[in-house]
Structure formats: structure tokens, C-alpha cells
Design a protein around this motif. Structure first.
Motif, short mmCIF file in Angstrom:
data_model
loop_
_atom_site.label_atom_id
_atom_site.label_comp_id
_atom_site.label_asym_id
_atom_site.label_seq_id
_atom_site.Cartn_x
_atom_site.Cartn_y
_atom_site.Cartn_z
N VAL A 115 0.68 -1.04 -0.42
CA VAL A 115 -0.29 0.11 0.25
C VAL A 115 0.67 1.42 -0.10
CG1 VAL A 115 -1.80 1.35 1.34
CG2 VAL A 115 -2.57 -1.65 1.40
N GLN A 116 0.89 2.19 -1.33
CA GLN A 116 1.43 3.48 -0.96
C GLN A 116 1.49 4.12 0.55
OE1 GLN A 116 0.01 6.92 -3.62
NE2 GLN A 116 2.18 6.88 -4.90
N GLY A 117 2.36 4.54 0.91
CA GLY A 117 2.95 5.02 1.74
C GLY A 117 2.49 6.52 1.59
N PRO A 118 2.81 7.70 2.65
CA PRO A 118 2.80 9.00 3.36
C PRO A 118 4.20 9.50 1.84
CG PRO A 118 2.72 8.24 5.14
CD PRO A 118 2.45 6.78 3.87
N LEU A 161 6.07 3.43 8.84
CA LEU A 161 4.84 4.06 8.36
C LEU A 161 4.81 5.38 7.25
CD1 LEU A 161 2.38 3.52 12.03
CD2 LEU A 161 3.05 2.03 9.67
N THR A 164 5.24 2.69 3.98
CA THR A 164 3.76 1.68 3.35
C THR A 164 2.47 2.35 4.34
OG1 THR A 164 5.31 0.01 3.93
CG2 THR A 164 2.84 -0.65 4.74
N GLY A 165 1.68 2.54 3.70
CA GLY A 165 0.31 3.17 4.01
C GLY A 165 -0.77 2.16 4.66
N GLN A 166 -1.49 2.86 5.74
CA GLN A 166 -2.00 2.59 7.05
C GLN A 166 -3.13 1.64 6.59
OE1 GLN A 166 -2.50 3.01 9.98
NE2 GLN A 166 -1.09 5.10 9.57
#
Length: 318
Positions: A115-118, A161, A164-166
Motif C-alpha cells: 500500500v502506498q505510503g506517505p 509507516l 507503507t500506508g495505513q
């Protein structure tokens, strides 16, 4: 100097540590230094700058020894790199030890669950990510059990984090928990990667029960987190970031836990210490980081070197 014109050459060799103050780099990726330097050389040539030498692993280890870095713990934390770290430990038994794990950012890519992160970077899969996390982790356990003399730690594991996204936090946490359990089962130290996840990492350690020897590699927390680490007997490993201007909290953390719970590392090829930030890092540069640590605790560099060596030996049994 603009980024376009920044210096891509190697940092000069530091003043060697005294013979009785040699140290161990407790977290590095030496095999990755070679392609990193090759890319630096490509960029330099593209911009009309002087060539950047590309040293072999032999040469990098010899340069480290000349600076007073007698040993390293080479960390394999992607599936193809597990064997690389182990092979290096087998080839250089007097100076190289291995740590193995599936990096938290890798854990979510196995089985294509990223999942794409910040940080905004796109999720990118490599061929080995077709392997499930369970199978990749089984390889970590297999190597750690089969080569107890060479594998001295489980790591780097933890949570990240920023990359990696939430939506993948639970996956990362479960992978972290699996590594915690393995380290306790094998009575090995645990090396933690913690990026923008201080609360989540600490909660997981406390809920599951931290291994007896828990190490925060390239420590990035603040003084409050250091107090928690001190309370629980956890260890902090300091990279070149301890020398960066804005990192007063990292330097204060060193003073809080004390040298009997502090180690030194490069995390090479990344995180070169000042004034060489942005260049290729390698174990020979450890004395620059030790100098920053010595400034933080107002002690001679040699005394800090000896203390970190004693801590590293005690934690990893080397």
C-alpha cells in the motif's frame, strides 16, 4: 553546492582509531555499497565530474580495518540478500557476522500486498515478491537455525509507516511479531527498523514481550522514547544521523541510555555522517560517527569506541 553539482566522491579516510579502540559496525549492508558506488560513478560521469572508484567487498573490508573497524554485522533483509549476508560471514569468518530478516517494507510486498505510503512513491514489486511472506520468513528461520555461528541477530525487522500506508499496517505488525517470536525462540538479538512508527513498535514489543537483547538500529527517536528504552533495557545503535544538525533528540537519547546500552553503525551505503552526508557510506567512515557521539557525551573518541565495542560484543556474543 547544488544537488546537480554535489560531490559524489568518497569521503576521505578518517584518522584511524587507536589500536586498542577498534570497533564493530553493528549494522551495515556492504554488498549494497558496491552498486551504490557504481551509481554514484555513473552520475558523476554524466555531470562531467571525476570518476568515483568502485571498491570490491575485499577492498571495503580492508579500508574499514585500516580505520579501526575490525568487524561488521552485515544485514540481509530482502529475500535475495539473506544468502548474500550469510555467504559473506562464511567467507570472512574473522570479521563478518550476519543478521537476517524480511524488512518491514518488504514484508508487505511479498504476495503483492503493498500500500502506498506517505512518501508518495509508487508500490513496485520485484520477481521475488511473488513468494509469500510466510515462505520468505521460513527462509530466514531456516538460515538462522542452520548457521548459528554466522547468524548473530534477527533483523532488520520492525515497522515503517513512511514507506507503507495505513492499509498495510496490520500486515507489517504481524510480520514484526513473527520476527520477535523467532528471536526469542533462538535466543538471538533483535535489530529493529523503526521509521515514523515509534508508538506502534513500542506497543508491539510490550504486548508480545521484547527479546532480552532488543536493538533499535539507526535510532531515530526522541528523549522520551530513550527513557522507555532505558526502563526496559533496550539498546540503541547510532548511525551518521547522530551528527546531523537538527537531531538534538538523538544526541540526548545517547546521554540517557549511556554507553553500556549504545552501539555504533553505518547502515551503509546510506546515512553518511557529516560533513559527508549524501555520499556513499561504508564501514571505514565509522570514526566520523564516533566523533559525533563523543561530542554528545563529552568523552574522548577512543573511550566511546571501546565502550561501543564492549556493548556490541555483549549483545551479539561476538
Amino acid at each position: 553546492m547544488s544537488k546537480h553539482h554535489r560531490n559524489r566522491s568518497w569521503a576521505p579516510a578518517p584518522q584511524p582509531l587507536p589500536a586498542d579502540a577498534y570497533v564493530i559496525d553493528d549494522h551495515t549492508h556492504v554488498a549494497s555499497v558496491v552498486p551504490f558506488a557504481r551509481e554514484m560513478n555513473r552520475q558523476a560521469q554524466e555531470r562531467g565530474q571525476a570518476d568515483v572508484p568502485v571498491f570490491s567487498i575485499d577492498e571495503l573490508l580492508n579500508k574499514a580495518k585500516a580505520s579501526g573497524v575490525e568487524g561488521i554485522i552485515d544485514v540481509g533483509c530482502e529475500l535475495p540478500h539473506l544468502q548474500t549476508a550469510l555467504d559473506m560471514a562464511l567467507q570472512y569468518p574473522q570479521s563478518v557476522h550476519a543478521a537476517v530478516a524480511i524488512h518491514p517494507n518488504e514484508a508487505v510486498l511479498h504476495g503483492h500486498r503493498g500500500v502506498q505510503g506517505p512518501d508518495g512513491l509508487p508500490v513496485q514489486y520485484k520477481p521475488w515478491h511473488d513468494t509469500s511472506f510466510e515462505d520468505a520468513f521460513a527462509k530466514v528461520a531456516e538460515l538462522a537455525e542452520a548457521y548459528p555461528k554466522q547468524v548473530v541477530a534477527i533483523g532488520e525487522t520492525g515497522m515503517d509507516l513512511f514507506r507503507t500506508g495505513q492499509g498495510a499496517v496490520t500486515i507489517q505488525r504481524e510480520a514484526f511479531r513473527a520476527h520477535i517470536a523467532l528471536a526469542k525462540e533462538l535466543n538471538l538479538p533483535l535489530q529493529i527498523h523503526d521509521r515514523d512508527a515509534h508508538r506502534e513498535v513500542i506497543e508491539t514489543l510490550l504486548n508480545d514481550g521484547a527479546p532480552e537483547r532488543t536493538v533499535f538500529h539507526s535510532y531515530s527517536g526522541d528523549a522520551h522514547m530513550a527513557e522507555i528504552a532505558k526502563e526496559h533495557g533496550w539498546y540503541l545503535s547510532f548511525s551518521g544521523t547522530v551528527s546531523y544538525k537538527g537531531n538534538d533528540g538523538i544526541r540526548e537519547s545517547l546521554r540517557i541510555v549511556g554507553l553500556d546500552h549504545a552501539m555504533v553503525e553505518t547502515d551503509a551505503p546510506y546515512l553518511s555522517p557529516m560533513p559527508y552526508r549524501g555520499r556513499t557510506n561504508a564501514p571505514y567512515m565509522i570514526p566520523y560517527t564516533l566523533a559525533a557521539m563523543a561530542d554528545a557525551v563529552d568523552m574522548p573518541v577512543a573511550a566511546v569506541a571501546r565502550a561501543t565495542r564492549a556493548t556490541t560484543r555483549r549483545v551479539y556474543g561476538i
